[in-house]
Design a protein around this motif. Structure first.
Motif: not given
Length: 119
Positions: A31-41, A62-66
């Motif tokens: 979740d943290f990786g997704l939030r950081i990545g989305q903010r950067l995008e 295997d983290a599907g959301p990522v």
């Protein structure tokens, strides 16, 4: 995020409490990786976002959301071949983890390009 050393209890015998703790850390890091990545995008830093997504996948391949976020980022830049490559990595990670099939919604993202690139 970058200092995270990796999955908890990776080489230890799992007990109920350790499995639950490791799974919570997994969910939180994804979740943290997704939030950081989305903010950067959102701020136009696609390259840095991709770096964060890949770092997350280094720990949890295997983290599907990522994987989905990574593929969507590639598609947003019309880099269809790289999106298919990212999807293929996702499929390999699922097989290695013993999971059956990729998420339908993730495969649907690249389906048109799978056909086009295999012709």
């Amino acid at each position: 995020f970058l200092a995270f050393p990796g999955p908890l209890f990776l080489h230890e015998r799992a007990s109920f409490w350790s499995f639950a703790a490791a799974e919570k850390v997994r969910r939180d890091l994804i979740d943290f990786g997704l939030r950081i990545g989305q903010r950067l995008e959102a701020t136009g830093n696609a390259h840095e976002a991709r770096s964060i997504y890949l770092r997350t996948l280094d720990h949890y391949p295997d983290a599907g959301p990522v994987c989905k976020a990574l593929i969507k980022e590639r598609l947003s830049r019309r880099d269809f071949e790289a999106a298919v490559d990212d999807y293929a990595r996702y499929e390999r990670a699922l097989r290695a983890a013993g999971e059956a099939a990729p998420a339908v919604e993730i495969r649907a993202l690249v389906e048109p390009y799978l056909v086009r690139l295999t012709r």
